[in-house]
Each structure stands twice: as C-alpha cells, then as structure tokens.
Write a protein that holds these residues in place. Structure first.
Motif, PDB file in Angstrom:
ATOM      1  N   GLY A  56      -4.371   7.821 -21.358  1.00 49.58           N
ATOM      2  CA  GLY A  56      -3.387   6.738 -21.285  1.00 49.58           C
ATOM      3  C   GLY A  56      -2.591   6.773 -19.989  1.00 49.58           C
ATOM      4  N   GLN A  57      -2.227   7.976 -19.552  1.00 50.43           N
ATOM      5  CA  GLN A  57      -1.494   8.106 -18.295  1.00 50.43           C
ATOM      6  C   GLN A  57      -2.352   7.690 -17.112  1.00 50.43           C
ATOM      7  OE1 GLN A  57      -0.502  12.258 -18.832  1.00 50.43           O
ATOM      8  NE2 GLN A  57       1.668  11.766 -19.167  1.00 50.43           N
ATOM      9  N   GLU A  58      -3.613   8.067 -17.138  1.00 51.27           N
ATOM     10  CA  GLU A  58      -4.519   7.679 -16.056  1.00 51.27           C
ATOM     11  C   GLU A  58      -4.734   6.172 -16.026  1.00 51.27           C
ATOM     12  OE1 GLU A  58      -7.961  10.069 -16.784  1.00 51.27           O
ATOM     13  OE2 GLU A  58      -7.070  11.838 -15.833  1.00 51.27           O
ATOM     14  N   ILE A  59      -4.881   5.581 -17.186  1.00 52.99           N
ATOM     15  CA  ILE A  59      -5.043   4.123 -17.270  1.00 52.99           C
ATOM     16  C   ILE A  59      -3.795   3.430 -16.741  1.00 52.99           C
ATOM     17  CG2 ILE A  59      -5.223   2.176 -18.875  1.00 52.99           C
ATOM     18  CD1 ILE A  59      -7.102   3.998 -20.562  1.00 52.99           C
ATOM     19  N   MET A  60      -2.630   3.932 -17.119  1.00 54.33           N
ATOM     20  CA  MET A  60      -1.375   3.344 -16.653  1.00 54.33           C
ATOM     21  C   MET A  60      -1.243   3.475 -15.144  1.00 54.33           C
ATOM     22  SD  MET A  60       1.198   1.678 -17.274  1.00 54.33           S
ATOM     23  CE  MET A  60       2.486   1.637 -18.444  1.00 54.33           C
ATOM     24  N   LEU A  61      -1.578   4.627 -14.618  1.00 52.97           N
ATOM     25  CA  LEU A  61      -1.500   4.865 -13.178  1.00 52.97           C
ATOM     26  C   LEU A  61      -2.416   3.897 -12.426  1.00 52.97           C
ATOM     27  CD1 LEU A  61      -0.697   6.568 -10.696  1.00 52.97           C
ATOM     28  CD2 LEU A  61      -2.606   8.070 -11.267  1.00 52.97           C
ATOM     29  N   LEU A  62      -3.658   3.807 -12.831  1.00 53.67           N
ATOM     30  CA  LEU A  62      -4.602   2.911 -12.159  1.00 53.67           C
ATOM     31  C   LEU A  62      -4.195   1.450 -12.332  1.00 53.67           C
ATOM     32  CD1 LEU A  62      -7.956   4.702 -13.023  1.00 53.67           C
ATOM     33  CD2 LEU A  62      -6.725   4.722 -10.848  1.00 53.67           C
ATOM     34  N   SER A  63      -3.667   1.115 -13.490  1.00 59.30           N
ATOM     35  CA  SER A  63      -3.218  -0.268 -13.734  1.00 59.30           C
ATOM     36  C   SER A  63      -2.066  -0.650 -12.810  1.00 59.30           C
ATOM     37  CB  SER A  63      -2.796  -0.448 -15.196  1.00 59.30           C
ATOM     38  OG  SER A  63      -3.894  -0.265 -16.051  1.00 59.30           O
ATOM     39  N   VAL A  64      -1.120   0.258 -12.637  1.00 54.14           N
ATOM     40  CA  VAL A  64       0.014  -0.019 -11.748  1.00 54.14           C
ATOM     41  C   VAL A  64      -0.482  -0.220 -10.316  1.00 54.14           C
ATOM     42  CG1 VAL A  64       2.093   0.975 -10.699  1.00 54.14           C
ATOM     43  CG2 VAL A  64       1.772   1.077 -13.168  1.00 54.14           C
ATOM     44  N   VAL A  65      -1.394   0.621  -9.869  1.00 52.61           N
ATOM     45  CA  VAL A  65      -1.938   0.479  -8.512  1.00 52.61           C
ATOM     46  C   VAL A  65      -2.634  -0.878  -8.373  1.00 52.61           C
ATOM     47  CG1 VAL A  65      -3.662   1.377  -6.893  1.00 52.61           C
ATOM     48  CG2 VAL A  65      -2.109   2.949  -8.064  1.00 52.61           C
ATOM     49  N   VAL A 125       0.843  -1.198   0.000  1.00 53.85           N
ATOM     50  CA  VAL A 125       0.000   0.000   0.000  1.00 53.85           C
ATOM     51  C   VAL A 125       0.879   1.250   0.000  1.00 53.85           C
ATOM     52  CG1 VAL A 125      -1.619   1.362   1.395  1.00 53.85           C
ATOM     53  CG2 VAL A 125      -2.033  -1.077   1.030  1.00 53.85           C
ATOM     54  N   ALA A 126       1.907   1.252   0.819  1.00 49.11           N
ATOM     55  CA  ALA A 126       2.806   2.409   0.870  1.00 49.11           C
ATOM     56  C   ALA A 126       3.500   2.624  -0.472  1.00 49.11           C
ATOM     57  CB  ALA A 126       3.842   2.219   1.981  1.00 49.11           C
ATOM     58  N   VAL A 127       3.926   1.547  -1.112  1.00 46.38           N
ATOM     59  CA  VAL A 127       4.561   1.663  -2.430  1.00 46.38           C
ATOM     60  C   VAL A 127       3.562   2.220  -3.441  1.00 46.38           C
ATOM     61  CG1 VAL A 127       5.514   0.335  -4.365  1.00 46.38           C
ATOM     62  CG2 VAL A 127       6.312  -0.097  -2.034  1.00 46.38           C
ATOM     63  N   CYS A 128       2.347   1.711  -3.421  1.00 43.97           N
ATOM     64  CA  CYS A 128       1.307   2.206  -4.335  1.00 43.97           C
ATOM     65  C   CYS A 128       1.057   3.695  -4.122  1.00 43.97           C
ATOM     66  CB  CYS A 128       0.002   1.448  -4.132  1.00 43.97           C
ATOM     67  SG  CYS A 128      -0.014  -0.202  -4.818  1.00 43.97           S
ATOM     68  N   ASN A 143      -7.780 -13.364   6.919  1.00 43.32           N
ATOM     69  CA  ASN A 143      -6.673 -12.547   6.435  1.00 43.32           C
ATOM     70  C   ASN A 143      -6.940 -12.080   5.010  1.00 43.32           C
ATOM     71  OD1 ASN A 143      -3.097 -13.249   5.988  1.00 43.32           O
ATOM     72  ND2 ASN A 143      -4.170 -11.332   5.946  1.00 43.32           N
ATOM     73  N   GLY A 144      -7.376 -12.995   4.170  1.00 39.72           N
ATOM     74  CA  GLY A 144      -7.603 -12.673   2.765  1.00 39.72           C
ATOM     75  C   GLY A 144      -8.712 -11.667   2.556  1.00 39.72           C
ATOM     76  N   ILE A 145      -9.828 -11.832   3.242  1.00 36.21           N
ATOM     77  CA  ILE A 145     -10.944 -10.902   3.044  1.00 36.21           C
ATOM     78  C   ILE A 145     -10.557  -9.505   3.520  1.00 36.21           C
ATOM     79  CG2 ILE A 145     -12.193 -11.275   5.207  1.00 36.21           C
ATOM     80  CD1 ILE A 145     -13.799 -11.054   1.753  1.00 36.21           C
ATOM     81  N   LEU A 146      -9.766  -9.431   4.575  1.00 35.29           N
ATOM     82  CA  LEU A 146      -9.275  -8.137   5.043  1.00 35.29           C
ATOM     83  C   LEU A 146      -8.332  -7.517   4.009  1.00 35.29           C
ATOM     84  CD1 LEU A 146      -9.008  -6.007   7.292  1.00 35.29           C
ATOM     85  CD2 LEU A 146      -7.163  -7.392   8.243  1.00 35.29           C
ATOM     86  N   MET A 147      -7.433  -8.324   3.453  1.00 31.55           N
ATOM     87  CA  MET A 147      -6.468  -7.803   2.490  1.00 31.55           C
ATOM     88  C   MET A 147      -7.131  -7.389   1.181  1.00 31.55           C
ATOM     89  SD  MET A 147      -3.716  -7.635   4.129  1.00 31.55           S
ATOM     90  CE  MET A 147      -4.775  -7.319   5.513  1.00 31.55           C
ATOM     91  N   PHE A 148      -8.125  -8.132   0.732  1.00 30.83           N
ATOM     92  CA  PHE A 148      -8.852  -7.716  -0.471  1.00 30.83           C
ATOM     93  C   PHE A 148      -9.613  -6.416  -0.205  1.00 30.83           C
ATOM     94  CE2 PHE A 148      -8.569 -12.205  -2.130  1.00 30.83           C
ATOM     95  CZ  PHE A 148      -7.828 -11.873  -3.253  1.00 30.83           C
ATOM     96  N   GLY A 149     -10.098  -6.256   1.009  1.00 31.72           N
ATOM     97  CA  GLY A 149     -10.749  -4.998   1.375  1.00 31.72           C
ATOM     98  C   GLY A 149      -9.777  -3.830   1.342  1.00 31.72           C
ATOM     99  N   VAL A 150      -8.587  -4.050   1.872  1.00 27.86           N
ATOM    100  CA  VAL A 150      -7.553  -3.001   1.838  1.00 27.86           C
ATOM    101  C   VAL A 150      -7.183  -2.682   0.391  1.00 27.86           C
ATOM    102  CG1 VAL A 150      -5.151  -2.456   2.413  1.00 27.86           C
ATOM    103  CG2 VAL A 150      -6.641  -3.499   4.127  1.00 27.86           C
ATOM    104  N   SER A 151      -7.000  -3.721  -0.427  1.00 26.28           N
ATOM    105  CA  SER A 151      -6.668  -3.519  -1.841  1.00 26.28           C
ATOM    106  C   SER A 151      -7.765  -2.737  -2.547  1.00 26.28           C
ATOM    107  CB  SER A 151      -6.480  -4.868  -2.544  1.00 26.28           C
ATOM    108  OG  SER A 151      -5.401  -5.576  -1.986  1.00 26.28           O
ATOM    109  N   SER A 152      -9.003  -3.089  -2.276  1.00 26.33           N
ATOM    110  CA  SER A 152     -10.130  -2.386  -2.903  1.00 26.33           C
ATOM    111  C   SER A 152     -10.171  -0.924  -2.483  1.00 26.33           C
ATOM    112  CB  SER A 152     -11.450  -3.057  -2.530  1.00 26.33           C
ATOM    113  OG  SER A 152     -11.499  -4.360  -3.049  1.00 26.33           O
ATOM    114  N   SER A 153      -9.875  -0.652  -1.221  1.00 25.30           N
ATOM    115  CA  SER A 153      -9.914   0.737  -0.761  1.00 25.30           C
ATOM    116  C   SER A 153      -8.800   1.565  -1.399  1.00 25.30           C
ATOM    117  CB  SER A 153      -9.850   0.809   0.763  1.00 25.30           C
ATOM    118  OG  SER A 153      -8.599   0.382   1.233  1.00 25.30           O
TER     119      SER A 153
END
Length: 149
Positions: free
Chosen positions: A44-53, A23-26, A116-126
C-alpha cells in the motif's frame, strides 16, 4: 514565423522551468518517504508513493497545457478557455486531431507546443520509471535480506 518563435520560446521556457519544479518536488517527496521508511515498505505504501509521483507529474503537464491555453486566448485565437484548453491538450499530447485550428498568423505555435509536450511527457515518464525501478530495487534487496542464512 519569427513572431511565433518569439512568443512560443518564452512559454516553452516557462514550461520547462515548471516541469523542473514538479520533478524536484516529486524527487524530494520520494527521497523523504524512502528515508523515513528504511525498513520494508508495504504494498500500500509503495502504491501510494508511485501514485503521488504519477499524479504530480501529470498535474505538471496539465498546468502547462493551461499556460498554453491562456497564451492562445491572449493572442485572440479562442473566445473561451475550454476550447483553448482542448486545443492545447491536443497539441501538447501530439494528437493532432485538426478539428480546431488556429489562424495562419499563429499556427506555428501548435508544433512548438507539441515539441514542448512530447519532451515533458518524456521527462514525466523518466521520473515515473526511476520511481518504479527504485521500488523494484528496494524489494529485491528486501528479498535478499530474507533469504540469507
């Protein structure tokens, strides 16, 4: 049961710390990108940015599945990494297929990994939602600048 908790909670802690790193790296990547691009960004830049995240957060989740799979192998639950990783992925994503089960001795690790997984997917989604909202906010601000007399 206590043995499962004693083994599972440290792995969950490692996964939580690992997710915090991703998360910190993102967020650093995102902030640096946005700071360097104060002017209007292209689609294209916005797509690239969101894709990297998205890729970084997904990679963080995959690494965590691998950590759980390694634990399962160290405990002698699975003979090969592919099966351990499959089982880990099913647990982490809370699919619960049940086609591969662990021994009664370590069975409680499955629900621990699922929590653990459901919490981490929640963090990723946020994190992804925050990035999308920031792109929307930036585009709305750019539209406001273009419509002012």
């Amino acid at each position: 049961m206590l043995r499962n908790l004693a083994v599972g909670f440290p792995v969950m802690l490692v996964c939580l710390l690992l997710q915090a790193v991703f998360v910190a790296v993102c967020l650093r990547y995102y902030v640096r990108f946005k700071h360097a691009r104060q002017e209007r960004t292209s689609l294209g830049q916005e797509i690239m940015l969101l894709s990297v995240v998205m890729v970084l957060t997904l990679l963080g989740n995959f690494v965590q599945m691998g950590i759980w799979a390694i634990l399962f192998m160290l405990l002698g639950e699975f003979a090969d990494f592919a099966t351990a990783l499959y089982h880990s992925g099913v647990n982490f994503a809370t699919l619960g297929y049940g086609d591969i089960v662990m021994s009664p001795r370590w069975r409680l690790l499955g629900p621990l990994e699922a929590a653990n997984g459901i919490l981490m997917f929640g963090v990723s989604s946020s994190v992804m939602t925050a990035a999308v909202l920031e792109v929307i906010k930036h585009n709305l601000a750019s539209l406001g600048e273009n419509t002012e007399p």
